[in-house]
Design a protein around this motif. Sequence first.
Motif, PDB file in Angstrom:
ATOM      1  N   VAL A   1     -16.829   3.856   1.723  1.00 37.76           N
ATOM      2  CA  VAL A   1     -15.384   3.671   1.888  1.00 37.76           C
ATOM      3  C   VAL A   1     -15.036   2.189   1.790  1.00 37.76           C
ATOM      4  CG1 VAL A   1     -13.483   3.809   3.558  1.00 37.76           C
ATOM      5  CG2 VAL A   1     -15.019   5.753   3.252  1.00 37.76           C
ATOM      6  N   HIS A   2     -15.840   1.352   2.415  1.00 33.22           N
ATOM      7  CA  HIS A   2     -15.644  -0.103   2.346  1.00 33.22           C
ATOM      8  C   HIS A   2     -15.657  -0.575   0.895  1.00 33.22           C
ATOM      9  CE1 HIS A   2     -16.065  -4.346   3.557  1.00 33.22           C
ATOM     10  NE2 HIS A   2     -16.971  -4.438   2.597  1.00 33.22           N
ATOM     11  N   LEU A   3     -16.593  -0.050   0.128  1.00 31.68           N
ATOM     12  CA  LEU A   3     -16.683  -0.394  -1.293  1.00 31.68           C
ATOM     13  C   LEU A   3     -15.430   0.067  -2.033  1.00 31.68           C
ATOM     14  CD1 LEU A   3     -18.334  -1.469  -3.690  1.00 31.68           C
ATOM     15  CD2 LEU A   3     -19.431   0.776  -3.851  1.00 31.68           C
ATOM     16  N   GLY A   4     -14.967   1.274  -1.716  1.00 30.01           N
ATOM     17  CA  GLY A   4     -13.778   1.810  -2.362  1.00 30.01           C
ATOM     18  C   GLY A   4     -12.521   1.012  -2.055  1.00 30.01           C
ATOM     19  N   LEU A   5     -12.415   0.525  -0.811  1.00 32.26           N
ATOM     20  CA  LEU A   5     -11.249  -0.263  -0.417  1.00 32.26           C
ATOM     21  C   LEU A   5     -11.198  -1.606  -1.148  1.00 32.26           C
ATOM     22  CD1 LEU A   5     -11.219   0.404   3.442  1.00 32.26           C
ATOM     23  CD2 LEU A   5      -9.628   1.309   1.744  1.00 32.26           C
TER      24      LEU A   5
ATOM     25  N   TYR B   1      -0.648  -7.424  10.440  1.00 32.38           N
ATOM     26  CA  TYR B   1      -1.524  -6.285  10.174  1.00 32.38           C
ATOM     27  C   TYR B   1      -0.726  -5.188   9.470  1.00 32.38           C
ATOM     28  CZ  TYR B   1      -5.912  -7.639  12.336  1.00 32.38           C
ATOM     29  OH  TYR B   1      -7.126  -8.247  12.598  1.00 32.38           O
ATOM     30  N   THR B   2      -0.909  -5.135   8.164  1.00 29.99           N
ATOM     31  CA  THR B   2      -0.298  -4.072   7.366  1.00 29.99           C
ATOM     32  C   THR B   2      -1.119  -2.796   7.570  1.00 29.99           C
ATOM     33  OG1 THR B   2      -1.669  -4.600   5.442  1.00 29.99           O
ATOM     34  CG2 THR B   2       0.450  -5.759   5.639  1.00 29.99           C
ATOM     35  N   PRO B   3      -0.586  -1.624   7.182  1.00 35.86           N
ATOM     36  CA  PRO B   3      -1.366  -0.380   7.325  1.00 35.86           C
ATOM     37  C   PRO B   3      -2.735  -0.458   6.657  1.00 35.86           C
ATOM     38  CG  PRO B   3       0.912   0.146   6.847  1.00 35.86           C
ATOM     39  CD  PRO B   3       0.787  -1.353   6.715  1.00 35.86           C
ATOM     40  N   LEU B   4      -2.785  -1.069   5.468  1.00 36.22           N
ATOM     41  CA  LEU B   4      -4.058  -1.169   4.752  1.00 36.22           C
ATOM     42  C   LEU B   4      -5.019  -2.106   5.459  1.00 36.22           C
ATOM     43  CD1 LEU B   4      -5.699  -0.311   2.333  1.00 36.22           C
ATOM     44  CD2 LEU B   4      -4.657  -2.144   1.003  1.00 36.22           C
ATOM     45  N   ARG B   5      -4.493  -3.207   6.000  1.00 38.41           N
ATOM     46  CA  ARG B   5      -5.359  -4.142   6.723  1.00 38.41           C
ATOM     47  C   ARG B   5      -5.921  -3.503   7.978  1.00 38.41           C
ATOM     48  NH1 ARG B   5      -3.896 -10.055   9.495  1.00 38.41           N
ATOM     49  NH2 ARG B   5      -6.078 -10.602   9.933  1.00 38.41           N
TER      50      ARG B   5
ATOM     51  N   SER C   1     -11.134   6.491  -1.169  1.00 39.11           N
ATOM     52  CA  SER C   1     -10.627   5.289  -0.491  1.00 39.11           C
ATOM     53  C   SER C   1      -9.883   4.364  -1.445  1.00 39.11           C
ATOM     54  CB  SER C   1     -11.779   4.533   0.187  1.00 39.11           C
ATOM     55  OG  SER C   1     -12.848   4.310  -0.703  1.00 39.11           O
ATOM     56  N   TYR C   2     -10.340   4.301  -2.704  1.00 40.72           N
ATOM     57  CA  TYR C   2      -9.654   3.448  -3.687  1.00 40.72           C
ATOM     58  C   TYR C   2      -8.240   3.946  -3.940  1.00 40.72           C
ATOM     59  CZ  TYR C   2      -8.198   1.638  -8.228  1.00 40.72           C
ATOM     60  OH  TYR C   2      -7.469   1.074  -9.243  1.00 40.72           O
ATOM     61  N   TYR C   3      -8.102   5.243  -4.191  1.00 44.43           N
ATOM     62  CA  TYR C   3      -6.774   5.787  -4.484  1.00 44.43           C
ATOM     63  C   TYR C   3      -5.906   5.878  -3.225  1.00 44.43           C
ATOM     64  CZ  TYR C   3      -7.694   6.606  -9.375  1.00 44.43           C
ATOM     65  OH  TYR C   3      -7.949   6.414 -10.713  1.00 44.43           O
ATOM     66  N   ALA C   4      -6.532   6.026  -2.061  1.00 45.48           N
ATOM     67  CA  ALA C   4      -5.777   6.001  -0.803  1.00 45.48           C
ATOM     68  C   ALA C   4      -5.185   4.612  -0.588  1.00 45.48           C
ATOM     69  CB  ALA C   4      -6.680   6.373   0.361  1.00 45.48           C
ATOM     70  N   ALA C   5      -6.003   3.584  -0.830  1.00 41.78           N
ATOM     71  CA  ALA C   5      -5.531   2.201  -0.694  1.00 41.78           C
ATOM     72  C   ALA C   5      -4.419   1.908  -1.693  1.00 41.78           C
ATOM     73  CB  ALA C   5      -6.691   1.229  -0.901  1.00 41.78           C
ATOM     74  N   LYS C   6      -4.594   2.407  -2.905  1.00 41.10           N
ATOM     75  CA  LYS C   6      -3.589   2.218  -3.950  1.00 41.10           C
ATOM     76  C   LYS C   6      -2.273   2.901  -3.554  1.00 41.10           C
ATOM     77  CE  LYS C   6      -3.441   2.179  -9.000  1.00 41.10           C
ATOM     78  NZ  LYS C   6      -4.142   2.606 -10.242  1.00 41.10           N
ATOM     79  N   GLY C   7      -2.378   4.097  -2.981  1.00 41.27           N
ATOM     80  CA  GLY C   7      -1.200   4.830  -2.552  1.00 41.27           C
ATOM     81  C   GLY C   7      -0.479   4.134  -1.405  1.00 41.27           C
ATOM     82  N   ILE C   8      -1.252   3.597  -0.456  1.00 43.61           N
ATOM     83  CA  ILE C   8      -0.666   2.883   0.682  1.00 43.61           C
ATOM     84  C   ILE C   8       0.080   1.639   0.203  1.00 43.61           C
ATOM     85  CG2 ILE C   8      -1.216   1.535   2.749  1.00 43.61           C
ATOM     86  CD1 ILE C   8      -3.532   3.538   3.217  1.00 43.61           C
ATOM     87  N   ARG C   9      -0.527   0.899  -0.737  1.00 42.63           N
ATOM     88  CA  ARG C   9       0.144  -0.292  -1.273  1.00 42.63           C
ATOM     89  C   ARG C   9       1.456   0.079  -1.942  1.00 42.63           C
ATOM     90  NH1 ARG C   9      -5.111  -1.523  -3.283  1.00 42.63           N
ATOM     91  NH2 ARG C   9      -6.173  -3.125  -2.036  1.00 42.63           N
TER      92      ARG C   9
END
Length: 231
Positions: free
Chosen positions: A125-129, A63-67, A212-220
Motif C-alpha cells: 500500500v505504501h508503494l501504491g501511495l 493534514y489533508t485526508p491523503l496525508r 492504493s494508487y487509484y484510491a489516492a488519485k480519487g482522494i486528490r
Amino acid sequence: MKAKMKIKIGIDFLMTVLLLLLMAYQITGQKLHEWFGTGMLALFILHNILNIKWYGSFFKGKYTPLRVIQTVVNIFVLGSMLCLGFSGVVMSRHVFAALPITGPMATARTMHLAASYWGFALMSVHLGLHWGMIIGMFKKILKGKKFPETAVWIIRAAALAIAVYGLTCFVHADIFSYMFLKNQFVFFDFEQSAVSVFAEYTAMMSFWVFISYYAAKGIRTLVDKKSKSVK
C-alpha cells in the motif's frame, strides 16, 4: 537526478525485491529467509535515515485526508517492521543464533506470522501511495514523449487484470486468516514452482499497489473539486 534520490530509488527497489523473496519461504528456506530478513531490516533503517525529514515535519503543516492515510500507513509499517525485527532475532537459528538473545518463542512466532502478512500488505500500500511519483519519474525519462492512447488503455487493462488475479490469490491463500491470527499455522506448498510462487506474490503486491494508487488519485480529485467549489 540527484545522487541521494538515486540511492533512495535503489534502496526502495531492493526492499521490494527482498519483500517478495521473504514471502516465498518455501522457495528460499530458513537460512536464506533469515539473511534476507536481516538485509530488509538494514535497508529499512537506511530508508528511514534518508527520509528523516518526514519525522521532523510530523507536527507541521496541514493534514489533508491523503496525508492522514499516508501517515497511518507509515506508522503501521514501522510497527510491523519492529515486530518482525524483534521476533526474527528471537527465533533465529542461523544469523543471530550465536548471540545470547532469548525471548518468548511462542509469542515471537505468533508476532512474526501476523506482522509478516500485515507488513507485506502495508508495504505494498505504501508503494501504491507513492506510485504517482514513480510514474512521474518515468515521464521525465521519456522527456515528454507520450504513449499512444491505445497503448495506455492496454497497460491499464493489464494492470487491472493482474490486480484481480492478485486479489484471487490473496483470498485463495487465506492470508486474511493469518493477518488476524484466525489460523496460526501457515500452509506452504513445497511442490509449487518458484515461478508460480513469485508470480502469485507479485500479483498480490500489484493488487494493493493498484487499489492504493487509484484510491489516492480519487482522494486528490475529490479534494481538488471541493477546494474549487469553495472558491
